[in-house]
Design an enzyme around this catalytic site. Structure first.
Site, PDB file in Angstrom:
ATOM      1  N   ASP A  35      -0.365  52.709 -25.698  1.00  0.00           N
ATOM      2  CA  ASP A  35      -1.652  52.067 -25.892  1.00  0.00           C
ATOM      3  C   ASP A  35      -1.684  51.276 -27.187  1.00  0.00           C
ATOM      4  O   ASP A  35      -0.836  51.428 -28.058  1.00  0.00           O
ATOM      5  CB  ASP A  35      -2.831  53.015 -25.713  1.00  0.00           C
ATOM      6  CG  ASP A  35      -3.076  53.989 -26.830  1.00  0.00           C
ATOM      7  OD1 ASP A  35      -2.504  53.829 -27.916  1.00  0.00           O
ATOM      8  OD2 ASP A  35      -3.868  54.913 -26.629  1.00  0.00           O
ATOM      9  N   GLU A  78      -7.383  50.727 -23.207  1.00  0.00           N
ATOM     10  CA  GLU A  78      -6.234  50.038 -23.796  1.00  0.00           C
ATOM     11  C   GLU A  78      -4.944  50.818 -23.557  1.00  0.00           C
ATOM     12  O   GLU A  78      -3.978  50.658 -24.280  1.00  0.00           O
ATOM     13  CB  GLU A  78      -6.462  49.777 -25.289  1.00  0.00           C
ATOM     14  CG  GLU A  78      -6.431  50.988 -26.184  1.00  0.00           C
ATOM     15  CD  GLU A  78      -7.759  51.737 -26.294  1.00  0.00           C
ATOM     16  OE1 GLU A  78      -7.824  52.651 -27.109  1.00  0.00           O
ATOM     17  OE2 GLU A  78      -8.718  51.440 -25.556  1.00  0.00           O
TER      18      GLU A  78
END
Length: 157
Positions: A35, A78
Site C-alpha cells: 500500500d 490504497e
C-alpha cells in the site's frame, strides 16, 4: 474502475483459484500485499483528485512490471494485492523489492510538484494453507512489518 485492475472480490476469487492449483499440483504461489505510504497526507494536502492520480499510477507501474499471468488488484483504499502463480518466496521478494524501488524512483512531480510517493510491501507464499484467509493474513502481517520497519521496504512472512 478507477485503477483498471481487479477489485477486492475478483482478486480474492482469483486467489482462491490459484490456491487450488497450488494445492493440487504442488506448485508455488506467492502474494505481494502493498500500500501507499502516508497516503492520507496526499489526500489531505493535495486533494482526492491527486490521490486518485497516485492510485492510478501505482496500478500502471505495478501492472507494467508483472507477467500476463499475474493478477494485480486494488483490495482497499490504497492497498493492492499481487498474485504470483508459480513464483516461490525468494523470487517474490525480488519482485517486491524491484516494485518498491521503481515506485520510489518514479518522478512523482509529473503528478504534483514536491510529491514523492513510496510503498510498503509484504510477501507471503503458500506453504500448506487449506484456505485463502491464512495466506492473506501472512501477507498482511508482512505488510505491517514493513510499515513498522520505517516504510518504503519489503518484509516477508
Amino acid at each position: 474502475e478507477l485503477t483498471k485492475v481487479a477489485n477486492r472480490r475478483d482478486s480474492h476469487s482469483q486467489s482462491n483459484y490459484f490456491l487450488k492449483i497450488a494445492q493440487q499440483s504442488s506448485t508455488p504461489l506467492s502474494l505481494i500485499s502493498f500500500d501507499a505510504d502516508n497516503f492520507k497526507a496526499v489526500n489531505d494536502t493535495l486533494g482526492h483528485d491527486m490521490g486518485d492520480k497516485v492510485l492510478v499510477k501505482l496500478a500502471v507501474i505495478s501492472t507494467s512490471m508483472m507477467r500476463d499471468t499475474d493478477v494485480i488488484g486494488r483490495v482497499g483504499g490504497e492497498e493492492f494485492l499481487i498474485l504470483l502463480p508459480n513464483i516461490d518466496k525468494a523470487k517474490a521478494i525480488e519482485i517486491a523489492n524491484r516494485l518498491v524501488e521503481t515506485i520510489a524512483k518514479y518522478d512523482w512531480s509529473q503528478i504534483s510538484p514536491n510529491l514523492h510517493q513510496t510503498i510498503s510491501a509484504g510477501v507471503a507464499s503458500y506453504t500448506n494453507e487449506t484456505e485463502l484467509s491464512p495466506l492473506l493474513l501472512k501477507a498482511d502481517k508482512a505488510l505491517y512489518s514493513a510499515k513498522a520497519a520505517g516504510r518504503n521496504c519489503v518484509k516477508a512472512e
